[in-house]
Design a protein around this motif. Sequence first.
Motif, PDB file in Angstrom:
ATOM      1  N   GLU A 108       1.902  -6.546   1.269  1.00 20.28           N
ATOM      2  CA  GLU A 108       2.676  -6.766   2.722  1.00 20.28           C
ATOM      3  C   GLU A 108       3.765  -6.011   2.826  1.00 20.28           C
ATOM      4  N   ARG A 109       4.612  -6.456   1.779  1.00 18.02           N
ATOM      5  CA  ARG A 109       6.153  -5.920   1.899  1.00 18.02           C
ATOM      6  C   ARG A 109       6.335  -4.449   1.743  1.00 18.02           C
ATOM      7  N   GLY A 110       5.414  -3.948   0.762  1.00 19.84           N
ATOM      8  CA  GLY A 110       5.518  -2.566   0.675  1.00 19.84           C
ATOM      9  C   GLY A 110       5.721  -1.421   1.753  1.00 19.84           C
ATOM     10  N   PRO A 111       4.963  -1.463   2.539  1.00 20.94           N
ATOM     11  CA  PRO A 111       5.138  -0.458   3.735  1.00 20.94           C
ATOM     12  C   PRO A 111       6.294  -0.479   4.387  1.00 20.94           C
ATOM     13  N   GLY A 112       6.950  -1.745   4.525  1.00 20.90           N
ATOM     14  CA  GLY A 112       8.315  -1.531   5.201  1.00 20.90           C
ATOM     15  C   GLY A 112       9.323  -1.064   4.595  1.00 20.90           C
ATOM     16  N   LEU A 113       9.131  -0.822   3.007  1.00 26.52           N
ATOM     17  CA  LEU A 113       9.973  -0.109   2.317  1.00 26.52           C
ATOM     18  C   LEU A 113       9.498   1.356   1.983  1.00 26.52           C
ATOM     19  N   GLY A 114       8.363   1.787   2.601  1.00 23.92           N
ATOM     20  CA  GLY A 114       7.709   3.095   2.309  1.00 23.92           C
ATOM     21  C   GLY A 114       7.034   3.103   1.048  1.00 23.92           C
ATOM     22  N   LEU A 115       6.451   2.064   0.468  1.00 22.04           N
ATOM     23  CA  LEU A 115       5.824   2.028  -0.872  1.00 22.04           C
ATOM     24  C   LEU A 115       4.278   1.429  -0.597  1.00 22.04           C
ATOM     25  N   VAL A 116       3.481   1.840  -1.219  1.00 24.73           N
ATOM     26  CA  VAL A 116       2.209   1.378  -1.441  1.00 24.73           C
ATOM     27  C   VAL A 116       1.765   0.662  -2.890  1.00 24.73           C
ATOM     28  N   LEU A 117       1.173  -0.342  -2.848  1.00 28.07           N
ATOM     29  CA  LEU A 117       0.554  -0.880  -4.255  1.00 28.07           C
ATOM     30  C   LEU A 117      -0.881  -0.341  -4.593  1.00 28.07           C
ATOM     31  N   ILE A 118      -0.994   0.411  -5.553  1.00 29.31           N
ATOM     32  CA  ILE A 118      -2.140   0.953  -6.092  1.00 29.31           C
ATOM     33  C   ILE A 118      -2.521   0.109  -7.385  1.00 29.31           C
ATOM     34  N   GLU A 119      -3.894   0.016  -7.004  1.00 27.29           N
ATOM     35  CA  GLU A 119      -4.546  -0.529  -8.160  1.00 27.29           C
ATOM     36  C   GLU A 119      -5.801   0.215  -8.686  1.00 27.29           C
ATOM     37  N   HIS A 120      -5.951   0.510 -10.177  1.00 26.29           N
ATOM     38  CA  HIS A 120      -6.949   1.320 -10.483  1.00 26.29           C
ATOM     39  C   HIS A 120      -7.337   0.776 -11.993  1.00 26.29           C
ATOM     40  N   SER A 121      -8.556   0.291 -11.926  1.00 28.96           N
ATOM     41  CA  SER A 121      -9.128   0.053 -13.402  1.00 28.96           C
ATOM     42  C   SER A 121      -8.199  -1.384 -14.052  1.00 28.96           C
ATOM     43  N   GLY A 122      -7.992  -2.169 -13.080  1.00 24.94           N
ATOM     44  CA  GLY A 122      -7.153  -3.395 -13.536  1.00 24.94           C
ATOM     45  C   GLY A 122      -5.654  -3.165 -13.793  1.00 24.94           C
TER      46      GLY A 122
END
Length: 181
Positions: free
Chosen positions: A48-62
């Motif tokens: 939720e917070r990431g986009p406001g900082l220009g970031l995305v959280l990526i999940e791949h294979s745990g």
Amino acid sequence: MTDPPFDLAARLGALLFVSGEPVERAELINHLGCNETELDAALATLRERGPGLGLVLIEHSGAYQLATAPSLAELVEAFLGLDRPARLSAAALETLAIVAYRQPVTRAEIEAIRGVDSSAALQTLIARGLVEPVGRLPTVGQPIQYGTTVQFLQAFGLASLEELPDLPPEISEFLAEEGSQ
């Protein structure tokens, strides 16, 4: 004056920010001193917070990684003096789509679907870090199975494979038929 204590999501963000590589759940739990439920809540907060900082959280294979939001790619590339990457050929895009939707998949399975030799396209995708070997099929010859990478998710602005768009029904049916042969 002392610094206020940081919440779990902030501490998680700091670890992912400095890691530069995807970090496994177990390692995050160990370093943060939390349990699975608390980690899931912190991951949700960070998403939720990431986009406001220009970031995305990526999940791949745990494993998890912070990345620049895809909408800011041009800005970051210009700042870093990076050239835009060369476009993929139609053959490489076809191969990448098959790997993304059917993974893990062998070269023979890719070729059965495409109907042509796919080794050059597959090597291009591996060289660009979009596809990687993820295991071996437990059959005669133990062919290598391929899957997408975190870099694939970053390049296409996806947080996880679940965000891949749905295929049209006729393509889904074709891939299912080819996979059962």
